[in-house]
Scaffold this motif. Structure first.
Motif, PDB file in Angstrom:
ATOM      1  N   ASP A 107       0.819  -1.204   0.000  1.00  0.00           N
ATOM      2  CA  ASP A 107       0.000   0.000   0.000  1.00  0.00           C
ATOM      3  C   ASP A 107       0.861   1.266   0.000  1.00  0.00           C
ATOM      4  OD1 ASP A 107      -2.356   1.439  -0.067  1.00  0.00           O
ATOM      5  OD2 ASP A 107      -2.611   1.434   2.118  1.00  0.00           O
ATOM      6  N   ASN A 108       1.823   1.322  -0.945  1.00  0.00           N
ATOM      7  CA  ASN A 108       2.676   2.499  -1.135  1.00  0.00           C
ATOM      8  C   ASN A 108       3.544   2.819   0.078  1.00  0.00           C
ATOM      9  OD1 ASN A 108       1.681   3.054  -3.805  1.00  0.00           O
ATOM     10  ND2 ASN A 108      -0.173   3.892  -2.854  1.00  0.00           N
ATOM     11  N   THR A 109       3.868   1.800   0.836  1.00  0.00           N
ATOM     12  CA  THR A 109       4.718   1.964   2.018  1.00  0.00           C
ATOM     13  C   THR A 109       5.652   0.774   2.131  1.00  0.00           C
ATOM     14  OG1 THR A 109       2.996   3.195   3.206  1.00  0.00           O
ATOM     15  CG2 THR A 109       4.741   2.212   4.543  1.00  0.00           C
ATOM     16  N   VAL A 110       6.917   1.043   2.457  1.00  0.00           N
ATOM     17  CA  VAL A 110       7.850  -0.018   2.826  1.00  0.00           C
ATOM     18  C   VAL A 110       7.835  -0.136   4.342  1.00  0.00           C
ATOM     19  CG1 VAL A 110      10.260  -0.733   2.929  1.00  0.00           C
ATOM     20  CG2 VAL A 110       9.360   0.243   0.824  1.00  0.00           C
ATOM     21  N   TRP A 111       7.517  -1.334   4.823  1.00  0.00           N
ATOM     22  CA  TRP A 111       7.522  -1.631   6.248  1.00  0.00           C
ATOM     23  C   TRP A 111       8.789  -2.403   6.572  1.00  0.00           C
ATOM     24  CZ3 TRP A 111       3.241  -0.221   9.315  1.00  0.00           C
ATOM     25  CH2 TRP A 111       2.124   0.230   8.598  1.00  0.00           C
ATOM     26  N   ILE A 112       9.524  -1.968   7.576  1.00  0.00           N
ATOM     27  CA  ILE A 112      10.764  -2.625   7.975  1.00  0.00           C
ATOM     28  C   ILE A 112      10.670  -2.998   9.447  1.00  0.00           C
ATOM     29  CG2 ILE A 112      13.200  -2.194   8.516  1.00  0.00           C
ATOM     30  CD1 ILE A 112      13.408  -0.620   5.922  1.00  0.00           C
ATOM     31  N   ASP A 113      11.020  -4.247   9.770  1.00  0.00           N
ATOM     32  CA  ASP A 113      11.151  -4.612  11.179  1.00  0.00           C
ATOM     33  C   ASP A 113      12.514  -5.237  11.416  1.00  0.00           C
ATOM     34  OD1 ASP A 113      10.286  -7.866  11.469  1.00  0.00           O
ATOM     35  OD2 ASP A 113       9.435  -6.828   9.754  1.00  0.00           O
ATOM     36  N   THR A 114      13.097  -4.890  12.564  1.00  0.00           N
ATOM     37  CA  THR A 114      14.451  -5.295  12.890  1.00  0.00           C
ATOM     38  C   THR A 114      14.584  -5.448  14.396  1.00  0.00           C
ATOM     39  OG1 THR A 114      16.788  -4.773  12.479  1.00  0.00           O
ATOM     40  CG2 THR A 114      15.357  -2.932  13.050  1.00  0.00           C
ATOM     41  N   GLU A 115      15.775  -5.793  14.878  1.00  0.00           N
ATOM     42  CA  GLU A 115      16.010  -5.949  16.305  1.00  0.00           C
ATOM     43  C   GLU A 115      15.728  -4.643  17.048  1.00  0.00           C
ATOM     44  OE1 GLU A 115      16.790  -8.650  18.025  1.00  0.00           O
ATOM     45  OE2 GLU A 115      17.010  -9.987  16.290  1.00  0.00           O
ATOM     46  N   GLY A 116      15.070  -4.767  18.208  1.00  0.00           N
ATOM     47  CA  GLY A 116      14.661  -3.586  18.941  1.00  0.00           C
ATOM     48  C   GLY A 116      15.794  -2.679  19.338  1.00  0.00           C
ATOM     49  N   ASP A 117      16.942  -3.243  19.711  1.00  0.00           N
ATOM     50  CA  ASP A 117      18.042  -2.409  20.168  1.00  0.00           C
ATOM     51  C   ASP A 117      18.807  -1.773  19.017  1.00  0.00           C
ATOM     52  OD1 ASP A 117      19.075  -4.821  19.286  1.00  0.00           O
ATOM     53  OD2 ASP A 117      20.649  -4.922  20.804  1.00  0.00           O
ATOM     54  N   ARG A 118      18.594  -2.249  17.792  1.00  0.00           N
ATOM     55  CA  ARG A 118      19.296  -1.702  16.633  1.00  0.00           C
ATOM     56  C   ARG A 118      18.416  -0.791  15.783  1.00  0.00           C
ATOM     57  NH1 ARG A 118      24.053  -4.807  14.999  1.00  0.00           N
ATOM     58  NH2 ARG A 118      24.548  -6.272  16.677  1.00  0.00           N
ATOM     59  N   GLY A 119      17.105  -0.864  16.000  1.00  0.00           N
ATOM     60  CA  GLY A 119      16.187  -0.107  15.170  1.00  0.00           C
ATOM     61  C   GLY A 119      16.412   1.394  15.149  1.00  0.00           C
ATOM     62  N   PRO A 120      16.568   2.048  16.301  1.00  0.00           N
ATOM     63  CA  PRO A 120      16.762   3.501  16.278  1.00  0.00           C
ATOM     64  C   PRO A 120      17.995   3.926  15.482  1.00  0.00           C
ATOM     65  CG  PRO A 120      16.100   2.791  18.469  1.00  0.00           C
ATOM     66  CD  PRO A 120      16.356   1.538  17.681  1.00  0.00           C
ATOM     67  N   ALA A 121      19.098   3.177  15.610  1.00  0.00           N
ATOM     68  CA  ALA A 121      20.304   3.527  14.855  1.00  0.00           C
ATOM     69  C   ALA A 121      20.092   3.313  13.364  1.00  0.00           C
ATOM     70  CB  ALA A 121      21.488   2.697  15.344  1.00  0.00           C
ATOM     71  N   LEU A 122      19.368   2.248  12.988  1.00  0.00           N
ATOM     72  CA  LEU A 122      19.067   2.024  11.574  1.00  0.00           C
ATOM     73  C   LEU A 122      18.208   3.146  11.029  1.00  0.00           C
ATOM     74  CD1 LEU A 122      19.049   0.285   9.007  1.00  0.00           C
ATOM     75  CD2 LEU A 122      17.106  -0.977   9.962  1.00  0.00           C
ATOM     76  N   LEU A 123      17.195   3.563  11.780  1.00  0.00           N
ATOM     77  CA  LEU A 123      16.343   4.668  11.340  1.00  0.00           C
ATOM     78  C   LEU A 123      17.156   5.948  11.182  1.00  0.00           C
ATOM     79  CD1 LEU A 123      13.626   5.970  10.713  1.00  0.00           C
ATOM     80  CD2 LEU A 123      13.208   6.154  13.178  1.00  0.00           C
ATOM     81  N   GLU A 124      18.046   6.210  12.120  1.00  0.00           N
ATOM     82  CA  GLU A 124      18.890   7.406  12.027  1.00  0.00           C
ATOM     83  C   GLU A 124      19.755   7.366  10.777  1.00  0.00           C
ATOM     84  OE1 GLU A 124      22.314   9.751  14.682  1.00  0.00           O
ATOM     85  OE2 GLU A 124      21.430   7.862  15.391  1.00  0.00           O
ATOM     86  N   PHE A 125      20.337   6.191  10.478  1.00  0.00           N
ATOM     87  CA  PHE A 125      21.156   6.052   9.276  1.00  0.00           C
ATOM     88  C   PHE A 125      20.332   6.297   8.018  1.00  0.00           C
ATOM     89  CE2 PHE A 125      22.229   3.009   5.847  1.00  0.00           C
ATOM     90  CZ  PHE A 125      23.399   3.599   5.400  1.00  0.00           C
TER      91      PHE A 125
END
Length: 370
Positions: free
Chosen positions: A106-124
């Motif tokens: 629906d015109n969105t990419v959904w990403i799920d990852t390890e909870g402790d790494r997610g914020p750093a991935l989002l920042e990158f």
């Protein structure tokens, strides 16, 4: 970056025992009183696992797929609506920083990852946008996993008439989606649901016949399937070839070998075409009679010499104590090993077959008459 994941409301369910303090699964249930029985339910019937400590983010914008394609390891530029893939974020030397699952819907990419790494991935991801029409943002969705051959009956009871194929996703009633995964069992599904309705979805699934199962069950089945978890079965030196992440979507991999440039690609290409990975991921059987169990990160030794690193250590309902390990590629499968102070043996069926000559090496040797 240190990230503390809030405890799941499902920990209030009767019998729930939280993961060990300080462990990656401390915020969710490790088991509900019968860890080995919960594994059987996940293999023989239907079980639901609370994985709400996963970090979920979204990417919107017209260039979301083509942009993400250029900065990650999987070929996703032409991913269709309802398709999913596994993907990696590598550093400049090709070492794995993040492993994540993505779904285009629906015109969105959904990403799920390890909870402790997610914020750093989002920042990158936010730092890498520049002028692209792509907008990464944290999402108020979370993950439940439905496992077992009776998953179709449970899914039908909550409004999913037909189960999707592997790496495909279908919308759920009232928001979110259900996605089929190729692991940890042959019948594995993730549900991404609104976080504020997590307890409601848990109740709906259990009332539909799914039995509560903790992360112990999920992890035991994952280890038996020889599927790595970043941060447990990998270290700061791990490259994709070592952890079985090579392959496109059709191969259930996370690194496509025939795509354009991305960070870390040079190492991936060099190992694939000219070399061999220094280590590979294998399944270990541990001595169940030992007084204590080894721990993740312990050295794996042979004759007093360190030859590998121990990953996830778990008790399986059929196999007993097992573990994953990164082992030097040259170590024979029948080598007597010690994990910590515990005797260990490599499962020979888990040893990757990598004796085929690489295309790059053949091209180098051909002019030399070899």
């Amino acid at each position: 970056m240190s990230v503390v994941v809030a405890p799941s409301p499902i920990l209030a369910v009767s019998g729930a025992v939280a993961g060990a303090p300080g462990s990656p699964d401390a915020a969710v249930a490790w088991h509900y009183g019968d860890p080995l029985g919960e594994q059987r339910a996940a293999v023989q019937r239907a079980a639901v696992v609370d994985r709400s400590h996963r970090f979920v983010l979204t990417i919107t914008g017209a260039e979301r797929l083509t942009w993400l394609h250029t900065i990650s390891s999987q070929h996703i530029a032409a991913l269709s609506d309802g398709q999913s893939a596994e993907n990696l974020d590598l550093d400049l030397n090709g070492r794995v920083l993040n492993h994540f699952v993505l779904t285009e819907l629906d015109n969105t990419v959904w990403i799920d990852t390890e909870g402790d790494r997610g914020p750093a991935l989002l920042e990158f991801l936010r730092k890498m946008v520049f002028w692209a029409d792509a907008k990464p943002a944290e999402s108020e969705y979370t993950v439940l996993s439905l496992l077992g051959p009776k998953a179709a009956e449970v899914a039908a009871a909550v409004g999913v008439a037909t189960l999707p194929g592997t790496y495909e996703a279908v919308p759920l009633p009232d928001g979110g989606f259900l996605r089929r995964m190729p692991w940890p069992t042959a019948d594995s599904f993730d549900l991404l649901v609104p976080r504020d309705r997590l307890a409601e979805w848990w109740t709906r699934l259990t009332e539909a016949g799914a039995e509560p199962a903790g992360m112990w069950a999920f992890e035991a089945l994952r280890v038996a399937a020889v599927r790595p978890r970043i941060g447990l079965d990998t270290d700061e030196r791990t490259i994709p070839h070592e952890a079985r992440w090579i392959g496109g979507v059709a191969e259930y991999g996370a690194v496509h070998l025939d795509k354009g440039c991305y960070r870390g690609q040079e190492t991936v290409a060099r190992v694939h075409n000219l070399g061999k990975p220094p280590r590979h991921l294998v399944l270990l059987h541990l001595d169940g009679s030992a007084d204590e169990r080894p721990a993740t990160g312990d050295d794996l030794t042979a004759g007093g010499r360190t030859i590998g690193r121990l990953g996830t250590v778990i008790d399986h309902y059929e196999l007993g104590p097992i573990a994953l390990a990164l082992v030097k590629r040259t170590v024979p499968a029948d080598t007597a090993l010690t994990a910590g102070t515990t005797a260990a043996a490599i499962d020979p069926d888990s040893v990757p077959r990598d004796d085929e000559p690489q295309a790059g090496r053949l091209a180098v040797d051909r002019p030399r008459g070899r």
